[in-house]
Design a protein around this motif. Structure first.
Motif, short mmCIF file in Angstrom:
data_model
loop_
_atom_site.label_atom_id
_atom_site.label_comp_id
_atom_site.label_asym_id
_atom_site.label_seq_id
_atom_site.Cartn_x
_atom_site.Cartn_y
_atom_site.Cartn_z
N TYR A 5 0.83 -1.21 0.00
CA TYR A 5 0.00 0.00 0.00
C TYR A 5 0.87 1.26 0.00
O TYR A 5 0.49 2.30 -0.49
N ASN A 6 2.08 1.13 0.60
CA ASN A 6 2.94 2.32 0.70
C ASN A 6 4.05 2.33 -0.36
O ASN A 6 5.00 3.10 -0.25
N ALA A 7 3.92 1.47 -1.37
CA ALA A 7 5.00 1.28 -2.35
C ALA A 7 5.48 2.59 -2.94
O ALA A 7 6.67 2.79 -3.20
N ILE A 8 4.58 3.51 -3.14
CA ILE A 8 4.89 4.75 -3.86
C ILE A 8 5.86 5.65 -3.09
O ILE A 8 6.60 6.44 -3.69
N GLU A 9 5.88 5.50 -1.77
CA GLU A 9 6.71 6.41 -0.95
C GLU A 9 8.20 6.34 -1.28
O GLU A 9 8.92 7.30 -1.09
N ILE A 10 8.66 5.22 -1.78
CA ILE A 10 10.10 5.08 -2.04
C ILE A 10 10.50 5.57 -3.45
O ILE A 10 11.66 5.53 -3.82
N LEU A 11 9.54 6.03 -4.23
CA LEU A 11 9.84 6.39 -5.63
C LEU A 11 10.37 7.82 -5.76
O LEU A 11 10.04 8.70 -4.95
N SER A 12 11.20 8.03 -6.82
CA SER A 12 11.68 9.39 -7.13
C SER A 12 10.53 10.16 -7.80
O SER A 12 9.55 9.53 -8.25
N PRO A 13 10.62 11.49 -7.93
CA PRO A 13 9.53 12.25 -8.56
C PRO A 13 9.18 11.74 -9.96
O PRO A 13 8.01 11.59 -10.30
N ASP A 14 10.22 11.42 -10.79
CA ASP A 14 9.94 10.91 -12.14
C ASP A 14 9.21 9.58 -12.09
O ASP A 14 8.27 9.32 -12.86
N GLU A 15 9.70 8.72 -11.19
CA GLU A 15 9.06 7.40 -11.07
C GLU A 15 7.61 7.55 -10.58
O GLU A 15 6.74 6.81 -11.02
N LYS A 16 7.41 8.52 -9.69
CA LYS A 16 6.04 8.74 -9.19
C LYS A 16 5.11 9.11 -10.34
O LYS A 16 3.97 8.65 -10.41
N GLU A 17 5.63 9.94 -11.24
CA GLU A 17 4.80 10.36 -12.39
C GLU A 17 4.44 9.16 -13.25
O GLU A 17 3.30 8.97 -13.65
N GLU A 18 5.47 8.30 -13.51
CA GLU A 18 5.23 7.09 -14.32
C GLU A 18 4.21 6.19 -13.64
O GLU A 18 3.35 5.60 -14.26
N TRP A 19 4.38 6.07 -12.33
CA TRP A 19 3.49 5.22 -11.54
C TRP A 19 2.04 5.72 -11.66
O TRP A 19 1.12 4.94 -11.91
N HIS A 20 1.85 7.04 -11.53
CA HIS A 20 0.50 7.59 -11.62
C HIS A 20 -0.10 7.34 -13.00
O HIS A 20 -1.30 7.06 -13.12
#
Ligand SMILES: Cc1cc2nc3c(=O)[nH]c(=O)nc-3n(C[C@H](O)[C@H](O)[C@H](O)COP(=O)(O)OP(=O)(O)OC[C@H]3O[C@@H](n4cnc5c(N)ncnc54)[C@H](O)[C@@H]3O)c2cc1C
Length: 251
Positions: A5-20
């Motif tokens: 559930y918290n997987a996103i917290e470890i991502l960089s800003p670019d990775e967060k964008e890809e994830w979204h």
């Protein structure tokens, strides 16, 4: 389970964008499937890319599986940690009140997993032998059928024993063949004898049909060919059955 559930917290800003962006695409796919009353089965891949796949799938199940199973995760029982993962997923689904959808497979990347673990010097995630995989596979069937009210199961195997084991458990527990949470599946072109007999007995069945760009499909078909030659006993039996059927039809 919290880490998914918290997987996103470890991502960089670019990775967060890809994830979204990936979440948005998945939401659209699942929404359409939900409206059309069909399931979305998410395949399991190599262990080193599986965590985000699990995180995304759990997120989708939490969103779409409230009243019925739309989204299914795939659990590979050739990994020694996946029976525990099934149980953790079930606990999470009970807490968050969604139906857990699971496609149970043994796993398709055994050699690759073992080789990479040796090359990079970490413990292999794969079971020590086939017997251990078979034991966990059947234990997963048993656990899922035990909790069939909250787990929607796809028994995805060409293994006769496991298919028979699942049907025996259902009979033992007086669970109807057409229960909406039990389904069997084999790959297109393989084990038609199993699919046919399950369907004849009233079980819900399907054939898994790969399609896509040649560069993706050919490696997939190569893996199936390798598997077919490694399960000599069963494939030999299948060939005999096909020959017998051809003879019967030509008479
Ligand atoms: C409908 C469907 C969907 C599938 N989707 C996926 C998917 O999303 N992801 C995926 O990875 N695979 C998937 N598979 C493939 C599956 O994981 C198996 O590779 C394949 O079905 C063969 O396993 P089996 O249970 O049918 O037969 P079996 O012949 O009983 O089992 C063979 C399997 O046992 C395991 N095994 C063999 N030798 C050993 C050993 N020495 N030690 C430990 N384990 C061993 C391996 O997983 C091997 O593939 C799918 C299969 C089906 C039928």
């Amino acid at each position: 389970m919290k880490r998914y559930y918290n997987a996103i917290e470890i991502l960089s800003p670019d990775e967060k964008e890809e994830w979204h962006a990936a979440v948005k695409r998945m939401l659209k796919i699942c929404e359409d499937a939900n409206n059309k009353e069909i399931g979305v089965l998410i395949d399991a891949e190599e262990s080193w890319i599986q965590e985000p796949v699990d995180a995304l799938t759990i997120l989708m199940m939490d969103t779409f599986n409230k009243d019925k199973a739309v989204v299914y995760n795939t659990i590979q029982l050739y990994r020694h940690d996946r029976l525990a993962f099934l149980k953790d997923s079930y606990e999470a689904s009970s807490k968050r009140q969604f139906i857990l959808g699971v496609k149970l497979v043994r796993g398709a990347y055994m050699e690759k997993e073992r080789k990479r673990a040796i090359a990079l010097g970490y413990p292999s995630p794969i079971q020590p032998d086939k017997e251990s995989t078979d034991r966990d596979y059947d234990a997963a069937i048993s656990f899922a059928i035990e909790h069939i009210h909250n787990i929607a199961i796809i028994v995805a195997t060409h293994n006769e024993k496991s298919n028979i084991y699942a049907t025996q458990l259902l009979v033992e527990k007086k669970i109807r063949q057409d229960h909406k949470h039990i389904h069997f599946s084999q790959l297109y072109g393989m084990s038609d004898n199993i699919t046919f007999n399950l369907a004849k007995e009233g079980f819900s069945v399907s054939k898994y049909l790969p399609f896509g760009p040649i560069k993706d499909v050919i490696p997939y078909l190569m893996r199936r060919a390798q598997e077919n030659s490694s399960v000599s006993g069963q494939t030999g039996r299948e060939l005999t059955l096909i020959k017998r059927e051809l003879k019967r039809r030509s008479k």
